[in-house]
Design an enzyme around this catalytic site. Structure first.
Site, PDB file in Angstrom:
ATOM      1  N   SER A  73      -1.042   0.056   4.033  1.00  0.00           N
ATOM      2  CA  SER A  73      -0.908  -1.403   3.985  1.00  0.00           C
ATOM      3  C   SER A  73       0.117  -1.826   5.021  1.00  0.00           C
ATOM      4  O   SER A  73       1.017  -1.045   5.378  1.00  0.00           O
ATOM      5  CB  SER A  73      -0.445  -1.844   2.591  1.00  0.00           C
ATOM      6  OG  SER A  73      -0.016  -3.196   2.602  1.00  0.00           O
ATOM      7  N   TYR A 128       4.949  -0.461  -5.340  1.00  0.00           N
ATOM      8  CA  TYR A 128       3.717  -0.275  -4.576  1.00  0.00           C
ATOM      9  C   TYR A 128       4.023  -0.052  -3.098  1.00  0.00           C
ATOM     10  O   TYR A 128       3.459   0.846  -2.453  1.00  0.00           O
ATOM     11  CB  TYR A 128       2.819  -1.507  -4.750  1.00  0.00           C
ATOM     12  CG  TYR A 128       1.632  -1.555  -3.828  1.00  0.00           C
ATOM     13  CD1 TYR A 128       0.488  -0.821  -4.110  1.00  0.00           C
ATOM     14  CD2 TYR A 128       1.638  -2.351  -2.681  1.00  0.00           C
ATOM     15  CE1 TYR A 128      -0.625  -0.864  -3.271  1.00  0.00           C
ATOM     16  CE2 TYR A 128       0.537  -2.408  -1.838  1.00  0.00           C
ATOM     17  CZ  TYR A 128      -0.586  -1.668  -2.139  1.00  0.00           C
ATOM     18  OH  TYR A 128      -1.674  -1.708  -1.303  1.00  0.00           O
ATOM     19  N   SER A 183     -10.339  -4.745  -4.190  1.00  0.00           N
ATOM     20  CA  SER A 183     -11.617  -4.092  -4.397  1.00  0.00           C
ATOM     21  C   SER A 183     -12.595  -4.567  -3.332  1.00  0.00           C
ATOM     22  O   SER A 183     -12.512  -5.678  -2.848  1.00  0.00           O
ATOM     23  CB  SER A 183     -12.155  -4.415  -5.787  1.00  0.00           C
ATOM     24  OG  SER A 183     -12.332  -5.799  -5.938  1.00  0.00           O
ATOM     25  N   GLY A 184     -13.508  -3.683  -2.939  1.00  0.00           N
ATOM     26  CA  GLY A 184     -14.495  -4.039  -1.923  1.00  0.00           C
ATOM     27  C   GLY A 184     -14.305  -3.268  -0.640  1.00  0.00           C
ATOM     28  O   GLY A 184     -15.259  -3.060   0.113  1.00  0.00           O
ATOM     29  N   ILE A 185     -13.087  -2.807  -0.333  1.00  0.00           N
ATOM     30  CA  ILE A 185     -12.839  -2.061   0.891  1.00  0.00           C
ATOM     31  C   ILE A 185     -13.510  -0.692   0.803  1.00  0.00           C
ATOM     32  O   ILE A 185     -14.165  -0.244   1.745  1.00  0.00           O
ATOM     33  CB  ILE A 185     -11.330  -1.931   1.150  1.00  0.00           C
ATOM     34  CG1 ILE A 185     -10.739  -3.306   1.471  1.00  0.00           C
ATOM     35  CG2 ILE A 185     -11.066  -0.959   2.295  1.00  0.00           C
ATOM     36  CD1 ILE A 185      -9.238  -3.296   1.683  1.00  0.00           C
ATOM     37  N   GLY A 186     -13.369  -0.011  -0.326  1.00  0.00           N
ATOM     38  CA  GLY A 186     -13.990   1.301  -0.485  1.00  0.00           C
ATOM     39  C   GLY A 186     -15.500   1.247  -0.363  1.00  0.00           C
ATOM     40  O   GLY A 186     -16.117   2.108   0.269  1.00  0.00           O
TER      41      GLY A 186
END
Length: 275
Positions: free
Chosen positions: A151, A164, A25-28
């Site tokens: 990724s 994933y 979380s945080g990249i978006g």
């Protein structure tokens, strides 16, 4: 960075929150803020309205323009809900950033086939839904950018998180195929593949790991150990969300007109491959 007026650049950042406590979380949020700083009107997607609204408020506080579109892209209904909100508010989307995705900490033996299908639906089919709903209008506009977040594990997989990893490999294939489908439409399609990024969520996890492994309490010491054990790379540190966001901003700009169907690694050199 954008040659056109700010009001003509309309972008959607799909930021479906990961379901694992080890999420990136945080990249978006960083992407949304970077595009807003370059003059784009940013649509922030999410499943959790409170968090999406928080990012939109932060964008507005910094002088940008942003609004929120809530919906679960893992369902046709949710994707339609997001698209309807966008197309009823804006003339169309010129920049689509497919950052939505999730993963659970599952291994080969204990994961069930239906769990593989669930992750594939969330990480790959969700992109397909948004692309099919928004790209027709993008083609009419005659210019666009579609950027997937994959990724380093897509090209350098390991034994863990197999369900994933295969979705990220599929993302690279999707990008190249779509770039060919959109032949000479003015729309480019690219992938950005981050290495391990030091988001706040990742930092919290590594602080917990550090307590058990005796790495110390200072982030500089923890990061050194995390890099060595989880993402060894020549740069000697973990990545930062802004470094991913800056690459997205470049690929979304007219400066990147001749970059198409590419996988751009932003991983500190952690992937041991020539591409």
């Amino acid at each position: 960075m954008y040659s056109s007026s700010p009001s003509s650049q309309q972008s959607l950042v799909c930021n479906q929150l990961n379901t694992s406590s080890r999420c990136c979380s945080g990249i978006g949020a960083a992407i949304a803020k970077a595009l807003a700083k370059e003059g784009a009107i940013v649509v922030i997607h999410g499943r959790r309205e409170e968090q999406a609204n928080r990012v939109a408020q932060e964008v507005s506080k910094d002088g940008g323009q942003a609004f929120v579109a809530i919906g679960d892209l893992a369902t046709n209904e949710g994707a339609n809900q997001v698209a309807e909100k966008i197309l009823s508010t804006l003339d169309g989307v010129e920049i689509l950033v497919n950052n939505a995705g999730s993963y659970e900490d599952r291994d080969w033996i204990n994961s069930q086939p239906e769990e593989w299908a669930e992750v594939y639906n969330t990480n790959v089919i969700s992109m397909v839904r948004v692309i099919q709903l928004l790209v027709p209008r993008m083609k009419q506009l005659g210019w666009g950018r579609i950027i997937q977040i994959a990724s380093g594990l897509a090209t350098q997989p390991n034994a863990s998180l197999p369900n994933y990893q295969v979705t990220k490999a599929a993302t690279l294939n999707l990008t190249v195929s779509l770039a060919k489908e959109l032949f000479q439409t003015g729309i480019t399609v690219n992938t950005v593949s981050p290495g391990l990024i030091a988001t706040e969520g990742a930092k919290n996890i590594f602080h917990q790991i550090a307590l058990h492994k005796g790495w110390g309490k200072e982030w500089a010491d923890i990061e050194k150990h995390a890099m060595q054990e989880y993402w060894s790379n020549p740069t000697g540190r973990l990545g930062r969300p802004d470094e991913i966001a800056n690459m997205i901003a470049y690929l979304a700009s007219p400066l990147a007109d001749y970059i198409n169907g590419a996988n751009i690694r932003v991983d500190g050199g952690g992937v041991g491959a020539i591409n």
